[in-house]
Write an enzyme that holds these catalytic residues in place. Structure first.
Site, PDB file in Angstrom:
ATOM      1  N   ASP A  12       9.560 -81.216  -2.747  1.00 15.21           N
ATOM      2  CA  ASP A  12       8.702 -80.869  -1.590  1.00 15.21           C
ATOM      3  C   ASP A  12       7.506 -81.801  -1.762  1.00 15.21           C
ATOM      4  O   ASP A  12       7.539 -82.802  -2.848  1.00 15.21           O
ATOM      5  CB  ASP A  12       8.108 -79.287  -2.060  1.00 15.21           C
ATOM      6  CG  ASP A  12       7.141 -78.927  -0.970  1.00 15.21           C
ATOM      7  OD1 ASP A  12       7.230 -79.226   0.277  1.00 15.21           O
ATOM      8  OD2 ASP A  12       5.807 -78.571  -1.171  1.00 15.21           O
ATOM      9  N   SER A  13       6.598 -81.710  -0.811  1.00 12.97           N
ATOM     10  CA  SER A  13       5.477 -82.601  -0.928  1.00 12.97           C
ATOM     11  C   SER A  13       4.487 -81.973  -2.181  1.00 12.97           C
ATOM     12  O   SER A  13       3.461 -83.111  -2.390  1.00 12.97           O
ATOM     13  CB  SER A  13       4.677 -82.654   0.261  1.00 12.97           C
ATOM     14  OG  SER A  13       4.396 -81.356   0.650  1.00 12.97           O
ATOM     15  N   CYS A  76      11.318 -78.350   1.682  1.00 12.99           N
ATOM     16  CA  CYS A  76      10.154 -78.647   2.555  1.00 12.99           C
ATOM     17  C   CYS A  76      10.574 -78.789   4.038  1.00 12.99           C
ATOM     18  O   CYS A  76      11.832 -79.326   4.223  1.00 12.99           O
ATOM     19  CB  CYS A  76       9.648 -80.063   1.991  1.00 12.99           C
ATOM     20  SG  CYS A  76       8.322 -80.711   3.400  1.00 12.99           S
ATOM     21  N   GLU A 155      -2.598 -75.454  -1.736  1.00 12.78           N
ATOM     22  CA  GLU A 155      -2.689 -76.638  -2.918  1.00 12.78           C
ATOM     23  C   GLU A 155      -3.983 -76.157  -3.694  1.00 12.78           C
ATOM     24  O   GLU A 155      -4.015 -76.432  -4.928  1.00 12.78           O
ATOM     25  CB  GLU A 155      -2.808 -77.900  -2.324  1.00 12.78           C
ATOM     26  CG  GLU A 155      -1.334 -78.011  -1.845  1.00 12.78           C
ATOM     27  CD  GLU A 155      -0.364 -78.653  -2.844  1.00 12.78           C
ATOM     28  OE1 GLU A 155      -0.830 -78.957  -3.928  1.00 12.78           O
ATOM     29  OE2 GLU A 155       0.702 -78.531  -2.400  1.00 12.78           O
ATOM     30  N   CYS A 187       7.114 -73.140   6.590  1.00 14.09           N
ATOM     31  CA  CYS A 187       6.721 -74.106   5.878  1.00 14.09           C
ATOM     32  C   CYS A 187       6.576 -73.544   4.327  1.00 14.09           C
ATOM     33  O   CYS A 187       6.235 -72.492   4.433  1.00 14.09           O
ATOM     34  CB  CYS A 187       5.292 -74.765   6.108  1.00 14.09           C
ATOM     35  SG  CYS A 187       4.324 -75.766   4.764  1.00 14.09           S
ATOM     36  N   HIS A 189       4.973 -73.716   1.852  1.00 10.96           N
ATOM     37  CA  HIS A 189       3.694 -73.565   1.281  1.00 10.96           C
ATOM     38  C   HIS A 189       3.167 -71.960   1.825  1.00 10.96           C
ATOM     39  O   HIS A 189       2.425 -71.248   1.220  1.00 10.96           O
ATOM     40  CB  HIS A 189       2.433 -74.297   1.783  1.00 10.96           C
ATOM     41  CG  HIS A 189       2.400 -75.677   0.883  1.00 10.96           C
ATOM     42  ND1 HIS A 189       3.605 -76.604   1.134  1.00 10.96           N
ATOM     43  CD2 HIS A 189       1.753 -76.023  -0.101  1.00 10.96           C
ATOM     44  CE1 HIS A 189       3.180 -77.565   0.077  1.00 10.96           C
ATOM     45  NE2 HIS A 189       2.004 -77.574  -0.303  1.00 10.96           N
TER      46      HIS A 189
HETATM   47  N1  DGL Z   1       5.537 -77.440   2.167  1.00 10.86           N
HETATM   48  C1  DGL Z   1       6.068 -78.400   3.239  1.00 10.86           C
HETATM   49  C2  DGL Z   1       6.943 -77.942   4.479  1.00 10.86           C
HETATM   50  O1  DGL Z   1       7.469 -76.864   4.169  1.00 10.86           O
HETATM   51  C3  DGL Z   1       5.000 -79.422   3.798  1.00 10.86           C
HETATM   52  C4  DGL Z   1       3.252 -79.410   3.420  1.00 10.86           C
HETATM   53  C5  DGL Z   1       2.901 -80.674   3.620  1.00 10.86           C
HETATM   54  O2  DGL Z   1       3.038 -81.444   2.972  1.00 10.86           O
HETATM   55  O3  DGL Z   1       2.029 -80.836   4.950  1.00 10.86           O
HETATM   56  O4  DGL Z   1       6.607 -78.415   5.501  1.00 10.86           O
END
Ligand code: DGL
Length: 282
Positions: A12-13, A76, A155, A187, A189
């Site tokens: 993931d990022s 992600c 984050e 997402c 997150h």
């Molecule tokens: N967690 C990520 C996703 O599912 C990306 C969040 C990001 O880096 O902008 O898209």
């Protein structure tokens, strides 16, 4: 080494993909997991998809060549939208992406076929969810909303409180007014914010967490490929090893470590740093 005894790689990022890891830990506790969070390049959401694709390719290559993983989960949605098809072609190990299984689940649980998707700009603009939902149920109406500030909040370890409430109302009010009965958390997150999102959307709206669908899909596919960890450990007597790596450790906030540990039920959430994007490898 027997392929089935190799680790499973996740990427993931940042810390979002840990919501997927959490589901995989609980469904496949004996599996060894290597998680890579590209905090150096976070966020992926606002970036051009071609840039996200090159980062994703680099991480898959690292997990396969250096960590010798048996399969990769792109935990992600943005990276899935940008790179899934490409990396599946390029690498000869199983690679799983978010989106398809969640779209299927959303169609199954929606009664009125008015479905909302929230994600990053990259995911929403890629139309990946819209296409996947339409493929399942062409009659459905899809409402999408990019929610970039949710990524920053998570984050920063802010999962609830005034700022989260205000941001949630700002992004979600028009989806409530559109009478949707399903909200896809597109997402990785976003599941950290689930209690707030559920409260704001109200009890008539079902939240779909793609991480749950992902874990089920991974288990099913690894089983059919004979890649599930295959020894007495499957009796559940031994837990797998978990390794967490990020490209920039300074970007992991103290507040996330505190709240994230509790949310993920991972007391040993310790990150190592390996910037694989440097020419000189560590
Ligand atoms: N967690 C990520 C996703 O599912 C990306 C969040 C990001 O880096 O902008 O898209």
């Amino acid at each position: 080494m027997d392929d089935s005894n190799r680790a499973l790689g996740l990427l993931d990022s940042g810390v979002g993909g840990l919501t997927v890891a959490r589901e995989i830990f609980s469904l496949l506790p004996e599996e060894d997991i290597i998680y890579y969070g590209d905090t150096l390049h976070l966020p992926y959401g606002p970036k051009d998809l071609s840039v996200v694709k090159s980062y994703t390719e680099k991480i898959v290559d690292y997990l396969k060549e250096e960590k010798k993983v048996k399969a990769v989960v792109i935990a992600c949605n943005t990276a899935t939208s940008a790179a899934l098809e490409y990396v599946k072609q390029k690498f000869d190990i199983p690679i799983f992406g978010m989106i398809d299984s969640a779209a299927k689940k959303a169609v199954e649980v929606s009664r009125n076929k008015k479905i909302a998707v929230i994600g990053t700009k990259g995911t929403v603009n890629s139309q990946a969810y819209q296409k996947a939902i339409k493929a399942q149920a062409p009659e459905s109406m899809i409402f999408s909303q990019a929610c970039p500030e949710f990524v920053d909040l998570v984050e920063d370890g802010k999962f609830y409180g005034d700022e989260v409430d205000k941001t949630a109302y700002k992004y979600l009010s028009h989806l409530i007014n559109a009478d949707v009965d399903v909200l896809i958390l597109g997402c990785t997150h976003f599941p950290y914010l689930m209690p707030v999102l559920a409260e704001v959307m109200g009890s008539n709206v079902t939240l779909v967490n793609p991480a749950e669908e992902m874990a089920l899909e991974v288990k099913k596919e690894l089983y059919s490929l004979d890649l599930l960890k295959n020894n007495i450990k499957s009796l559940g007597l031994f837990k797998g090893k978990h390794e967490f790596i990020v490209s920039d450790k300074n970007r992991i906030s103290r507040s996330f470590l505190e709240h994230g540990r509790r949310f993920l039920k991972l007391e040993n959430l310790n990150f190592k740093e390996n910037n694989i994007f440097n020419a000189v490898k560590k």
